[in-house]
Design a protein around this motif. Structure first.
Motif, mmCIF file in Angstrom:
data_model
loop_
_atom_site.group_PDB
_atom_site.id
_atom_site.type_symbol
_atom_site.label_atom_id
_atom_site.label_comp_id
_atom_site.label_asym_id
_atom_site.label_seq_id
_atom_site.Cartn_x
_atom_site.Cartn_y
_atom_site.Cartn_z
ATOM 1 N N SER A 125 -17.948 -35.833 13.774
ATOM 2 C CA SER A 125 -17.336 -36.552 14.898
ATOM 3 C C SER A 125 -17.273 -38.054 14.682
ATOM 4 O O SER A 125 -17.314 -38.829 15.628
ATOM 5 C CB SER A 125 -18.102 -36.246 16.189
ATOM 6 N N ASP A 126 -17.177 -38.502 13.440
ATOM 7 C CA ASP A 126 -17.131 -39.933 13.148
ATOM 8 C C ASP A 126 -15.812 -40.357 12.515
ATOM 9 O O ASP A 126 -15.733 -41.381 11.849
ATOM 10 C CB ASP A 126 -18.287 -40.324 12.222
ATOM 11 N N LYS A 127 -14.774 -39.571 12.709
ATOM 12 C CA LYS A 127 -13.478 -39.893 12.128
ATOM 13 C C LYS A 127 -12.537 -40.445 13.191
ATOM 14 O O LYS A 127 -12.633 -40.111 14.362
ATOM 15 C CB LYS A 127 -12.859 -38.641 11.491
ATOM 16 N N GLY A 128 -11.611 -41.287 12.747
ATOM 17 C CA GLY A 128 -10.599 -41.793 13.655
ATOM 18 C C GLY A 128 -9.546 -40.734 13.924
ATOM 19 O O GLY A 128 -9.184 -39.954 13.043
ATOM 20 N N CYS A 129 -9.062 -40.698 15.142
ATOM 21 C CA CYS A 129 -8.092 -39.687 15.558
ATOM 22 C C CYS A 129 -6.671 -40.234 15.447
ATOM 23 O O CYS A 129 -6.411 -41.390 15.791
ATOM 24 C CB CYS A 129 -8.369 -39.276 17.007
ATOM 25 N N VAL A 130 -5.781 -39.385 14.986
ATOM 26 C CA VAL A 130 -4.359 -39.727 14.991
ATOM 27 C C VAL A 130 -3.819 -39.444 16.388
ATOM 28 O O VAL A 130 -4.011 -38.354 16.927
ATOM 29 C CB VAL A 130 -3.590 -38.904 13.944
ATOM 30 N N MET A 131 -3.166 -40.426 16.986
ATOM 31 C CA MET A 131 -2.700 -40.280 18.362
ATOM 32 C C MET A 131 -1.216 -40.607 18.468
ATOM 33 O O MET A 131 -0.650 -41.299 17.620
ATOM 34 C CB MET A 131 -3.479 -41.216 19.292
ATOM 35 N N THR A 132 -0.616 -40.098 19.522
ATOM 36 C CA THR A 132 0.719 -40.522 19.927
ATOM 37 C C THR A 132 0.638 -40.982 21.380
ATOM 38 O O THR A 132 -0.270 -40.594 22.120
ATOM 39 C CB THR A 132 1.746 -39.384 19.800
ATOM 40 N N CYS A 133 1.577 -41.801 21.780
ATOM 41 C CA CYS A 133 1.555 -42.380 23.124
ATOM 42 C C CYS A 133 2.361 -41.521 24.090
ATOM 43 O O CYS A 133 3.462 -41.064 23.760
ATOM 44 C CB CYS A 133 2.127 -43.790 23.094
ATOM 45 N N ILE A 134 1.814 -41.319 25.270
ATOM 46 C CA ILE A 134 2.544 -40.637 26.337
ATOM 47 C C ILE A 134 3.135 -41.654 27.304
ATOM 48 O O ILE A 134 4.315 -41.590 27.640
ATOM 49 C CB ILE A 134 1.629 -39.652 27.083
ATOM 50 N N GLY A 135 2.330 -42.614 27.749
ATOM 51 C CA GLY A 135 2.884 -43.612 28.655
ATOM 52 C C GLY A 135 1.832 -44.546 29.208
ATOM 53 O O GLY A 135 0.630 -44.324 29.067
ATOM 54 N N ALA A 136 2.306 -45.608 29.840
ATOM 55 C CA ALA A 136 1.447 -46.592 30.492
ATOM 56 C C ALA A 136 1.853 -46.700 31.954
ATOM 57 O O ALA A 136 3.014 -46.469 32.309
ATOM 58 C CB ALA A 136 1.567 -47.953 29.807
ATOM 59 N N SER A 137 0.892 -47.050 32.792
ATOM 60 C CA SER A 137 1.174 -47.151 34.228
ATOM 61 C C SER A 137 2.169 -48.263 34.537
ATOM 62 O O SER A 137 2.922 -48.182 35.507
ATOM 63 C CB SER A 137 -0.126 -47.374 34.994
ATOM 64 N N SER A 138 2.172 -49.312 33.724
ATOM 65 C CA SER A 138 3.174 -50.371 33.854
ATOM 66 C C SER A 138 3.282 -51.098 32.520
ATOM 67 O O SER A 138 2.385 -51.008 31.679
ATOM 68 C CB SER A 138 2.802 -51.364 34.966
ATOM 69 N N THR A 139 4.372 -51.789 32.329
ATOM 70 C CA THR A 139 4.569 -52.609 31.132
ATOM 71 C C THR A 139 5.288 -53.879 31.563
ATOM 72 O O THR A 139 6.282 -53.815 32.302
ATOM 73 C CB THR A 139 5.404 -51.865 30.070
ATOM 74 N N ASP A 140 4.787 -55.008 31.103
ATOM 75 C CA ASP A 140 5.376 -56.279 31.536
ATOM 76 C C ASP A 140 6.741 -56.500 30.900
ATOM 77 O O ASP A 140 7.746 -56.630 31.596
ATOM 78 C CB ASP A 140 4.430 -57.431 31.195
ATOM 79 N N ARG A 141 6.783 -56.525 29.593
ATOM 80 C CA ARG A 141 8.052 -56.748 28.890
ATOM 81 C C ARG A 141 8.249 -55.645 27.856
ATOM 82 O O ARG A 141 7.479 -55.528 26.913
ATOM 83 C CB ARG A 141 8.058 -58.117 28.206
ATOM 84 N N SER A 142 9.259 -54.849 28.071
ATOM 85 C CA SER A 142 9.550 -53.752 27.150
ATOM 86 C C SER A 142 10.788 -54.118 26.323
ATOM 87 O O SER A 142 11.750 -54.672 26.862
ATOM 88 C CB SER A 142 9.817 -52.472 27.950
ATOM 89 N N PRO A 143 10.779 -53.860 25.007
ATOM 90 C CA PRO A 143 9.787 -53.119 24.225
ATOM 91 C C PRO A 143 8.717 -53.997 23.566
ATOM 92 O O PRO A 143 7.889 -53.484 22.824
ATOM 93 C CB PRO A 143 10.650 -52.459 23.162
#
Length: 312
Positions: A108-126
């Motif tokens: 359990s000491d390895k970094g996980c590969v992740m993908t993004c689902i979403g954020a509650s808000s974003t100031d300036r996209s992208p």
């Protein structure tokens, strides 16, 4: 007596034997006990010692509605008179014993590969999207790389970031977050949160079709009613520092469904330009490991099924 030998289980009786077997804390010991004789195997399976061990190691398994063994080993042992209840118990024993082996052997000491689902808000996209938090640096091609929330006059407004882990059954040990230091602003302010909390669980929609969702549908992805959370962590204090801060969970946590939600609670830094509070994150890292590829989970709104695909 079995095969002319004296059986200690009969001598101790069922209650004392159960107490003794409850001290077994390794699935290999349960497997050896079940191999002693037919009566011992029946005793181990009927008392669900494999499930008891798993519940001790990983309480999250209580969220599984039932188990599906895709290649039924129980038929190898079952006689024509074997009841369906016994086959269910035997299937559960095989699966839970294997699960416990995977849990104890997981690195359990390895970094996980992740993908993004979403954020509650974003100031300036992208420019300030959640995808930037997957980069282990706050500068990419000479451009600042970070996620920023929308500004708020109320410092108590919380934000959230939601990710999909590389496996639907992932053992999480700790989560690391690096707040962003705005080196391009006067005073180099650090836009951290006051506290952080983590939720893990599964989505009610098909994450494999994420790229097919419309913009309006994607904007709903951070709503809590789209998920079933099987674990909620304690709150952790976040320092107003721009280093990678490690938040170690109380114990290794099984993320059932592969969805991680990071809740950023409270704001500490105003932006001088507009007088609003922001939270900015430059990097997120999950430390843990996926369980065996022979284990999987099938989730719906009314059931969570542990699936086992054994090789035999």
């Amino acid at each position: 007596m079995e095969g002319g030998r004296w059986d200690i289980l009969q001598w101790l009786g069922p209650d004392a034997s159960i107490r003794v077997f409850n001290y077994l804390d390794n699935p290999a010991d349960l497997a050896r006990a079940g191999a002693v004789s037919k009566s011992w195997r029946k005793f181990v399976i009927s008392n669900q010692f494999g499930k008891r061990l798993c519940m001790t190691l990983c309480p999250e398994i209580s969220n599984f509605t039932y188990i599906q063994l895709w290649k039924t080993l129980s038929l190898q042992y079952a006689s024509p008179s074997t009841s369906m209840d016994w086959q269910i118990l035997e299937t559960a024993h095989i699966t839970y014993t294997y699960f416990a082996c995977c849990f104890l052997s997981c690195d359990s000491d390895k970094g996980c590969v992740m993908t993004c689902i979403g954020a509650s808000s974003t100031d300036r996209s992208p420019m300030e999207m959640i995808q930037n938090t997957l980069q282990p640096t706050d500068i990419v091609h000479w451009i600042p790389s970070y996620w920023s929330s929308a500004g708020q006059a109320d410092p108590n407004v919380q934000e959230s970031l939601i990710y999909r882990l590389e496996s639907d059954l992932y053992l999480v040990n700790e989560i690391r977050i690096q707040p962003f230091k705005a080196f391009f602003q006067d005073g180099h302010p650090i836009y951290s949160a006051k506290h952080v909390r983590f939720r893990m669980g599964h989505s009610k929609f098909n994450l494999s079709e994420l790229s097919l969702l419309s913009g309006k549908e994607k904007s709903q992805l951070t709503r809590d009613d789209n998920y079933v959370w099987t674990y909620i962590s304690p709150e952790y204090c976040m320092a107003q520092e721009s280093n990678l801060q490690a938040f170690k969970l109380p114990r290794p946590i099984l993320c059932i469904g592969g969805v991680l939600k990071i809740e950023l609670l409270g704001r500490v830094q105003k932006q001088e330009l507009d007088g609003l509070y922001y939270i900015c994150v430059s990097y997120v890292q999950v430390i843990g490991c996926p369980l065996s590829p022979l284990l999987d989970v099938a989730s719906s709104t009314d059931s969570t099924v542990l699936e086992f695909y054994p090789h035999f």
